[in-house]
Design a protein around this motif. Structure first.
Motif, PDB file in Angstrom:
ATOM      1  N   GLU A 191       0.824  -1.211   0.000  1.00 19.46           N
ATOM      2  CA  GLU A 191       0.000   0.000   0.000  1.00 19.46           C
ATOM      3  C   GLU A 191       0.858   1.261   0.000  1.00 19.46           C
ATOM      4  OE1 GLU A 191      -3.248   0.245  -0.413  1.00 19.46           O
ATOM      5  OE2 GLU A 191      -3.249  -1.938  -0.684  1.00 19.46           O
ATOM      6  N   GLU A 192       1.949   1.239   0.755  1.00 21.07           N
ATOM      7  CA  GLU A 192       2.833   2.408   0.794  1.00 21.07           C
ATOM      8  C   GLU A 192       3.450   2.675  -0.581  1.00 21.07           C
ATOM      9  OE1 GLU A 192       3.428   4.633   3.142  1.00 21.07           O
ATOM     10  OE2 GLU A 192       1.960   3.649   4.446  1.00 21.07           O
ATOM     11  N   CYS A 193       3.807   1.603  -1.278  1.00 18.36           N
ATOM     12  CA  CYS A 193       4.373   1.780  -2.613  1.00 18.36           C
ATOM     13  C   CYS A 193       3.338   2.338  -3.583  1.00 18.36           C
ATOM     14  CB  CYS A 193       4.927   0.453  -3.132  1.00 18.36           C
ATOM     15  SG  CYS A 193       6.475  -0.028  -2.338  1.00 18.36           S
ATOM     16  N   LYS A 194       2.106   1.883  -3.440  1.00 20.52           N
ATOM     17  CA  LYS A 194       1.041   2.401  -4.304  1.00 20.52           C
ATOM     18  C   LYS A 194       0.836   3.899  -4.075  1.00 20.52           C
ATOM     19  CE  LYS A 194      -1.653  -1.856  -4.936  1.00 20.52           C
ATOM     20  NZ  LYS A 194      -2.931  -2.549  -4.636  1.00 20.52           N
ATOM     21  N   LYS A 195       0.884   4.303  -2.788  1.00 25.58           N
ATOM     22  CA  LYS A 195       0.722   5.720  -2.466  1.00 25.58           C
ATOM     23  C   LYS A 195       1.847   6.549  -3.097  1.00 25.58           C
ATOM     24  CE  LYS A 195      -1.502   4.926   2.038  1.00 25.58           C
ATOM     25  NZ  LYS A 195      -1.333   5.051   3.502  1.00 25.58           N
ATOM     26  N   LEU A 196       3.071   6.042  -2.975  1.00 20.80           N
ATOM     27  CA  LEU A 196       4.203   6.787  -3.516  1.00 20.80           C
ATOM     28  C   LEU A 196       4.150   6.816  -5.040  1.00 20.80           C
ATOM     29  CD1 LEU A 196       6.689   8.379  -2.835  1.00 20.80           C
ATOM     30  CD2 LEU A 196       8.024   6.270  -2.830  1.00 20.80           C
ATOM     31  N   GLU A 197       3.702   5.733  -5.659  1.00 22.67           N
ATOM     32  CA  GLU A 197       3.554   5.711  -7.109  1.00 22.67           C
ATOM     33  C   GLU A 197       2.570   6.786  -7.571  1.00 22.67           C
ATOM     34  OE1 GLU A 197       2.437   1.753  -8.076  1.00 22.67           O
ATOM     35  OE2 GLU A 197       4.486   1.001  -8.117  1.00 22.67           O
ATOM     36  N   PHE A 504      11.764   9.541   5.663  1.00 21.87           N
ATOM     37  CA  PHE A 504      11.613   8.931   4.340  1.00 21.87           C
ATOM     38  C   PHE A 504      10.301   8.155   4.272  1.00 21.87           C
ATOM     39  CE2 PHE A 504      16.512   8.397   3.919  1.00 21.87           C
ATOM     40  CZ  PHE A 504      16.626   9.701   3.469  1.00 21.87           C
ATOM     41  N   ASN A 505       9.789   7.998   3.065  1.00 20.54           N
ATOM     42  CA  ASN A 505       8.709   7.044   2.842  1.00 20.54           C
ATOM     43  C   ASN A 505       9.202   5.651   3.249  1.00 20.54           C
ATOM     44  OD1 ASN A 505       7.609   4.839   0.825  1.00 20.54           O
ATOM     45  ND2 ASN A 505       6.030   6.421   0.916  1.00 20.54           N
ATOM     46  N   PRO A 506       8.368   4.791   3.853  1.00 22.00           N
ATOM     47  CA  PRO A 506       8.828   3.462   4.297  1.00 22.00           C
ATOM     48  C   PRO A 506       9.512   2.650   3.212  1.00 22.00           C
ATOM     49  CG  PRO A 506       6.662   3.927   5.200  1.00 22.00           C
ATOM     50  CD  PRO A 506       6.970   5.049   4.259  1.00 22.00           C
ATOM     51  N   ALA A 507       8.981   2.696   1.988  1.00 15.35           N
ATOM     52  CA  ALA A 507       9.600   1.939   0.895  1.00 15.35           C
ATOM     53  C   ALA A 507      10.994   2.477   0.583  1.00 15.35           C
ATOM     54  CB  ALA A 507       8.719   1.987  -0.349  1.00 15.35           C
ATOM     55  N   ILE A 508      11.150   3.802   0.618  1.00 20.33           N
ATOM     56  CA  ILE A 508      12.455   4.418   0.379  1.00 20.33           C
ATOM     57  C   ILE A 508      13.417   4.057   1.508  1.00 20.33           C
ATOM     58  CG2 ILE A 508      13.682   6.599   0.095  1.00 20.33           C
ATOM     59  CD1 ILE A 508      11.873   5.893  -2.236  1.00 20.33           C
ATOM     60  N   THR A 509      12.921   4.056   2.750  1.00 19.42           N
ATOM     61  CA  THR A 509      13.751   3.697   3.901  1.00 19.42           C
ATOM     62  C   THR A 509      14.329   2.301   3.750  1.00 19.42           C
ATOM     63  OG1 THR A 509      12.562   5.134   5.438  1.00 19.42           O
ATOM     64  CG2 THR A 509      13.717   3.254   6.387  1.00 19.42           C
ATOM     65  N   ALA A 530       7.133  -5.817  -2.306  1.00 15.22           N
ATOM     66  CA  ALA A 530       6.391  -4.560  -2.482  1.00 15.22           C
ATOM     67  C   ALA A 530       5.539  -4.560  -3.743  1.00 15.22           C
ATOM     68  CB  ALA A 530       7.368  -3.390  -2.524  1.00 15.22           C
ATOM     69  N   LYS A 531       5.822  -5.494  -4.653  1.00 11.93           N
ATOM     70  CA  LYS A 531       5.146  -5.544  -5.957  1.00 11.93           C
ATOM     71  C   LYS A 531       5.308  -4.210  -6.688  1.00 11.93           C
ATOM     72  CE  LYS A 531       1.768  -8.918  -4.321  1.00 11.93           C
ATOM     73  NZ  LYS A 531       0.336  -9.243  -4.101  1.00 11.93           N
TER      74      LYS A 531
END
Length: 562
Positions: A191-197, A504-509, A530-531
């Protein structure tokens, strides 16, 4: 059997190739989804071959190690320099802190457990999955004022420590960033990756700039709609651009004669027009069709090119893919993808471009070639390496690494290997600015990087083989447990830093954690979990910094423990 042993003793170069073949085979063996990897496989096979008491000249490993370090620096140089700029500094600082925590963890564990310099260096190299630290540490031990037999024993300890701790260093880091890290952050990674996308991408539909805009096709229509008649190609295309659609008329059959369409060409009744269009735009385009679609084989006889282009235009640095698509590219050219340090980046409108990035352009040949000159340097397929560039780079790097300073009686220097790494960074950056020289094709970079490192490791394993068993007895379970701590502690600290200090965004972290610890398997596991390719945005800068610092740490920890 005696014949084989005698042959390998007389021709140690054959022992190297035996080790490489066996090591790559072992490295590819899968236990569920886990593989040892080529470096560990070659090291273990080298130790096994080394039980035959074969000696390989240290010059061999030095040559291949220098090639490896230079190519590693060459590959990450552009991203390293970018990281030193303002927008990259937070990730640089993050990587420095994580790497320092890794060094202090290995040093502290070594002090507590009474490890010598070789054991400490092996612990650091394996736990933090930095194979290059083996070579730098070996060079540092070779400079110590101790008897040669003691130097050889310490070098064997490096091999033992690396072999024992590397497996968890790889598996543990991959497991942490893909499973434990998201739980520690309290987030749903997907979900975090989708938000950042969504933040870095486009929310519009049916436009050039959504994630599917690489799918361009060519269609032919008999023009009879008043919307298009008696207008120039430029007028029609500008109308499409005003709707955020890059649709182009590239060829015409006018009164039976085929011509290339130019911006000034006027469309007339009965002309057959070839349109370059994105498949996602076709439904909207057909709401106001030119006319009936036809197939004309002669009209489609034109060259289409897909070309890798290295971004060198300084005006594009920091600009987005959207800017590139709508402000820079010529007619009938589309962006198909973007790579940084060989990693595919999220393909979104707001993905920023860095000098040294590779963008993939596709379209008609003449237009792609013209667009490539605006973007940077067209990387046409070539198998030739500029060996003048490589040889000079390694030479100069070695020369600046030779001088040494004595600190507390211990000689401290860059060493030839450290100098080669630094010169690789410099030459890689220069190449990104002036790509007309210094070409090293991706295949050659792979050979220098992988075969250079594994050949070095093969020689280290063979020469350290006789002392491996004794070193294993002395190190045992203690170095394995220490390795678990040294692997996980920097990752945990990095996760907390990313969340509470750098925001940082969690995915970036998590991507930055994988990069700072230079664990390729970890970023692979993270993007899979993370897909999404979003975590790569945190990986590239930190990976460049981590490679440099963790390599240097090999010499530092030897100095600390001597």
């Amino acid at each position: 059997m005696n014949w084989i042993v005698q042959t390998l003793e007389n021709y140690p170069e054959l022992a190297i190739f035996l080790t490489l073949a066996g090591g790559y085979f072992v490295g590819k063996l899968k236990i569920r989804s886990f593989t040892l990897g080529s470096v560990t496989g070659v090291l273990l096979v080298g130790v096994l071959v080394g039980q035959l008491h074969i000696t390989v000249s240290p010059t061999v490993k030095a040559v291949f190690f220098l090639l490896f370090l230079f190519s590693m620096g060459y590959k990450v140089g552009p991203q390293f320099v970018h990281g030193l700029k303002k927008d990259g500094l937070p990730q640089v600082l993050f990587a420095v802190i994580v790497c320092v925590v890794g060094l202090l963890s290995a040093y502290g564990a070594s002090l507590i457990l009474g490890f010598n310099a070789g054991q400490g260096a092996g612990l650091l190299a394996g736990s933090l999955t930095q194979s290059a630290a083996i070579g730098v540490a070996s060079d540092a031990i070779g400079r110590l004022a101790i008897p040669p037999d003691q130097q050889k024993m310490m070098t064997s300890f490096i091999v033992v420590g690396y072999a024992i701790t590397y497996i968890f260093g790889t598996i543990g880091a991959a497991w942490y960033v893909s499973s434990l890290g998201p739980k520690l952050l309290g987030v749903n990674l997907v979900e975090e990756c989708k938000k950042l996308e969504e933040q870095v991408g486009a929310t519009q539909t049916n436009t050039e700039i959504t994630s599917g805009y690489e799918y361009n096709v060519y269609r032919a229509y008999v023009v009879d709609s008043p919307l298009y008649l008696d207008k120039t190609v430029k007028e029609i295309e500008n109308e499409f651009l005003s709707q955020q659609r890059r649709i182009f008329i590239i060829r015409l059959k006018h009164q039976g004669k085929i011509i290339d369409a130019t911006p000034k060409t006027v469309i007339q009744q009965g002309d057959v027009a070839v349109v370059s269009i994105l498949s996602q735009n076709i439904p909207d385009f057909l709401e106001h069709p030119m006319g009936d679609e036809v197939f004309d084989a002669d009209l489609f006889e034109f060259n289409v090119e897909t070309l890798d282009v290295v971004v060198t235009n300084k005006d594009l640095a920091g600009k987005t893919i959207r800017h590139l698509a709508f402000q820079m590219l010529t007619r009938a050219v589309y962006v198909k993808g973007i790579r940084r340090q060989g990693e595919e980046l999220p393909f979104k409108v707001s993905t920023p471009l860095h000098r040294g990035d590779v963008v993939v352009l596709t379209g008609t040949e003449a237009n792609v070639e013209a667009a490539a000159k605006l973007v940077g340097y067209p990387a046409h397929k070539s198998f030739e390496t500029d060996m003048v560039f490589v040889g000079l780079g390694v030479l100069l790097g070695g020369l600046i690494g030779i001088p040494a300073l004595k600190v507390a009686g211990i000689p401290i220097s860059l060493t030839t290997s450290g100098g080669a790494l630094i010169m690789g960074l410099l030459f890689g950056w220069i190449r990104s600015l002036k790509p007309t020289f210094g070409r090293i094709p991706e295949g050659a970079v792979w050979v220098f990087n992988n075969v250079g490192l594994t050949t070095f490791v093969a020689v280290v394993g063979i020469n350290a083989g006789p002392g491996f068993v004794n070193g294993l007895k002395q190190s045992g379970i203690s170095i394995l447990l220490a390795g678990i701590v040294v692997t996980l502690l920097p990752l945990i600290v990095g996760t907390l830093l990313g969340k509470f200090v750098f925001k940082f965004n969690p995915a970036i972290t998590l991507g930055a954690c994988a990069g700072a610890q230079t664990t390729t398997a970890a970023i692979g596991a993270l993007t899979e979990a993370a897909k999404s390719q979003v975590p790569v945005l945190g990986y590239t800068v930190t990976y460049a910094i981590g490679n440099i610092l963790l390599t240097v740490w090999g010499a530092i920890i030897v100095a600390f423990l001597s």
